[in-house]
Enzyme design. Structure first.
Site, PDB file in Angstrom:
ATOM      1  N   HIS A   1      37.807  29.632 -15.950  1.00 19.80           N
ATOM      2  CA  HIS A   1      36.985  30.849 -15.807  1.00 19.80           C
ATOM      3  C   HIS A   1      37.796  32.148 -15.719  1.00 19.80           C
ATOM      4  CE1 HIS A   1      33.452  28.407 -15.292  1.00 19.80           C
ATOM      5  NE2 HIS A   1      33.846  27.902 -14.146  1.00 19.80           N
TER       6      HIS A   1
HETATM    7  O1  V1P Z   1      27.358  30.482  -8.036  1.00 19.41           O
HETATM    8  C1  V1P Z   1      28.382  31.132  -7.846  1.00 19.41           C
HETATM    9  C2  V1P Z   1      28.416  32.635  -7.678  1.00 19.41           C
HETATM   10  C3  V1P Z   1      28.382  33.123  -6.278  1.00 19.41           C
HETATM   11  N1  V1P Z   1      27.160  33.927  -6.598  1.00 19.41           N
HETATM   12  C4  V1P Z   1      27.357  35.341  -6.551  1.00 19.41           C
HETATM   13  C5  V1P Z   1      27.145  33.342  -7.941  1.00 19.41           C
HETATM   14  N2  V1P Z   1      29.582  30.545  -7.811  1.00 19.41           N
HETATM   15  C6  V1P Z   1      29.795  29.136  -7.967  1.00 19.41           C
HETATM   16  C7  V1P Z   1      31.151  28.961  -8.640  1.00 19.41           C
HETATM   17  C8  V1P Z   1      31.386  27.624  -9.264  1.00 19.41           C
HETATM   18  C9  V1P Z   1      32.793  27.555  -9.860  1.00 19.41           C
HETATM   19  C10 V1P Z   1      33.095  26.309 -10.666  1.00 19.41           C
HETATM   20  C11 V1P Z   1      34.544  26.270 -11.098  1.00 19.41           C
HETATM   21  C12 V1P Z   1      34.912  25.219 -12.137  1.00 19.41           C
HETATM   22  O2  V1P Z   1      34.217  25.377 -13.342  1.00 19.41           O
HETATM   23  C13 V1P Z   1      36.410  25.289 -12.508  1.00 19.41           C
HETATM   24  C14 V1P Z   1      37.408  25.079 -11.422  1.00 19.41           C
HETATM   25  O3  V1P Z   1      34.608  23.919 -11.671  1.00 19.41           O
HETATM   26  C15 V1P Z   1      29.752  28.481  -6.619  1.00 19.41           C
HETATM   27  C16 V1P Z   1      28.991  27.403  -6.208  1.00 19.41           C
HETATM   28  C17 V1P Z   1      28.024  26.635  -7.012  1.00 19.41           C
HETATM   29  N3  V1P Z   1      27.305  25.726  -6.368  1.00 19.41           N
HETATM   30  O4  V1P Z   1      27.916  26.805  -8.178  1.00 19.41           O
HETATM   31  N4  V1P Z   1      30.471  28.867  -5.559  1.00 19.41           N
HETATM   32  C18 V1P Z   1      30.182  28.027  -4.532  1.00 19.41           C
HETATM   33  N5  V1P Z   1      29.286  27.111  -4.929  1.00 19.41           N
HETATM   34  C19 V1P Z   1      30.744  28.115  -3.202  1.00 19.41           C
HETATM   35  C20 V1P Z   1      30.198  27.334  -2.167  1.00 19.41           C
HETATM   36  C21 V1P Z   1      30.761  27.417  -0.888  1.00 19.41           C
HETATM   37  C22 V1P Z   1      31.834  28.274  -0.644  1.00 19.41           C
HETATM   38  C23 V1P Z   1      32.359  29.026  -1.673  1.00 19.41           C
HETATM   39  C24 V1P Z   1      31.823  28.958  -2.947  1.00 19.41           C
HETATM   40 ZN    ZN Z   2      33.342  23.183 -13.037  1.00 21.01          ZN
END
Ligand code: V1P
Ligand code: ZN
Ligand code: CA
Length: 393
Positions: A146
């Site tokens: 990303h």
């Molecule tokens: O959904 C979001 C953002 C936060 N909002 C403003 C929208 N972020 C996701 C990021 C997922 C990243 C995936 C990375 C990869 O593709 C490559 C290494 O696997 C996110 C999520 C989710 N459930 O999608 N962030 C978090 N969960 C999160 C949870 C707890 C603490 C910190 C981040």
């Molecule tokens: Zn992923």
């Protein structure tokens, strides 16, 4: 040990830096660099290092990271003070630069070292492929798809894949990038939007607004401006919750098989994000280790120099299972290895079930409902074939 020997006629290299695994994103953050330790422990317990060239990788230099990333971003990344609490919870008013310091991309202690080690492993892997010292190079610490030129995103700060592919482009005319992480490989896609020397293909869950990052629709095939050679060289396979091994394997082999015929890549960069497995903390698919690994095996059988990167994967025991088994595929030992996890494996109890291949029932209790119809999957294949009609060289 266990009769695992070097594969005949080709060389596999394994690139890792144990220092990377000591970094922490924070207590509640899903990304656990420790999953790399668990993976290595399984790879070693099976005796796989005997069959590979093992490299303890160095950190990438500033100049190397600068091949893709902007200087002002790298300078800030190198100097930003670590924060103990994610900024948006702790003190929401503080300025956020380059998307750094939020809950997804926290500023943790040793961040710059962690990023440069991840990229160092991937770049070493690319160099081994370039100078023909390896035919398959494995960099499980990379795959952070990303990150943008001047922006962190989705747990990714440095796009080690882009840095590695830029290296491959010095030695190979065409590189095929394949991404089986459950998320869209947006950073890699965007980096190569305007070249026809890289084709990017991402399989992912797609539900804009509700699932990160929200890009990667079927019609997103690269900017169709008049003189953009990169047009039609971004392929996206948007999927719904609950896809099964059978459907995914069929889709993967049909699409990648066709792309191989048309694009004829001289090297492959395969991102093996393990959050597409069933039971992942963030993912939504019903893939088992067997289905995920079948994609790796299919790519290997194409007999094209290849880098295998890590990526996402938020249930560490399943990440370790997949990446260890995929390492065994690279060295052609997968038919020989015992599915029962060796007794002497460090942290063996963390695997809960003692097999490399737990059933869906063991992983999930009840499998997630499959929202992918055969009709929709057929439409996707059809659309991809239409895009590929524009690809010539
Ligand atoms: O959904 C979001 C953002 C936060 N909002 C403003 C929208 N972020 C996701 C990021 C997922 C990243 C995936 C990375 C990869 O593709 C490559 C290494 O696997 C996110 C999520 C989710 N459930 O999608 N962030 C978090 N969960 C999160 C949870 C707890 C603490 C910190 C981040
Ligand atoms: Zn992923
Ligand atoms: Ca993907």
């Amino acid at each position: 040990e266990f009769g695992i020997t070097r594969p005949k006629g080709y060389t596999v290299s394994y690139h890792a830096n144990p220092e990377m695994e000591k970094h922490h994103f924070g207590q509640t953050h899903p990304m656990k660099p420790w999953r790399l330790t668990l993976t290595k422990s399984l790879v070693s317990a099976y005796g796989m290092p005997f069959a590979m060239d093992n490299y303890n990788t160095r950190a990438a230099t500033y100049e190397e990271l600068n091949s893709f990333h902007a200087s002002d971003y790298l300078d800030y990344l190198a100097s930003a003070p670590a924060e103990d609490m994610p900024r948006d919870i702790d003190n929401p008013d503080k300025e956020v630069r380059f998307n750094l310091g939020g809950s997804d991309c926290p500023l943790f202690h040793g961040l710059y070292d962690y990023c440069s080690m991840s990229a160092g492993g991937s770049l070493d892997a690319a160099r081994k492929i370039c100078n023909k010292q390896s035919d398959i190079a494995i960099a499980w610490g990379g795959g952070l798809h990303h990150a943008k030129r001047s922006e962190a995103s989705g747990f990714c700060y440095i796009n080690d894949i882009v840095v590695a592919v830029l290296q491959l482009l010095r030695c190979f005319p065409r590189v095929l990038y394949i991404d089986i992480d459950v998320h869209h490989g947006d950073g890699v896609e965007e980096a190569f939007f305007s070249t026809d020397r890289v084709m990017t293909v991402s399989f992912h869950k797609y539900a804009p607004e509700i699932f990160f990052p929200g890009t990667g629709g079927l019609d997103d095939n690269g900017p169709k401006s008049e003189h953009n050679p990169g047009a039609h060289h971004a392929i996206n396979v948007p999927l719904n919750d609950g896809i099964t091994d059978e459907q995914y394997e069929h889709l993967f082999q049909t699409i990648i098989g066709k792309i191989n015929e048309v694009f004829r890549p001289s090297a492959i960069a395969l991102q093996c994000g393990a959050d597409s497995l069933a039971g992942d903390r963030l993912g939504r698919f019903n893939l088992q280790v067997q289905g995920h690994a079948a994609c790796v095996e299919f790519c290997k059988r194409l007999n094209i120099p290849m880098i295998m990167f890590g990526g996402g994967g938020y249930t560490p025991r399943n990440v370790a299972r997949a990446w260890a088994f995929e390492t065994s595929i690279a060295i052609d030992a997968h038919k020989k290895i015992d599915p029962i996890i060796p007794q002497h494996t460090p942290w063996r109890e963390r695997f809960i079930h003692d097999t490399l291949f737990p059933t869906l029932e063991q992983i999930l209790g009840e499998p997630r409902a499959n929202r992918n119809t055969q009709k929709r999957l057929q439409e996707i294949v059809q659309h991809v074939h239409e895009q590929l009609r524009f690809v010539t060289h």
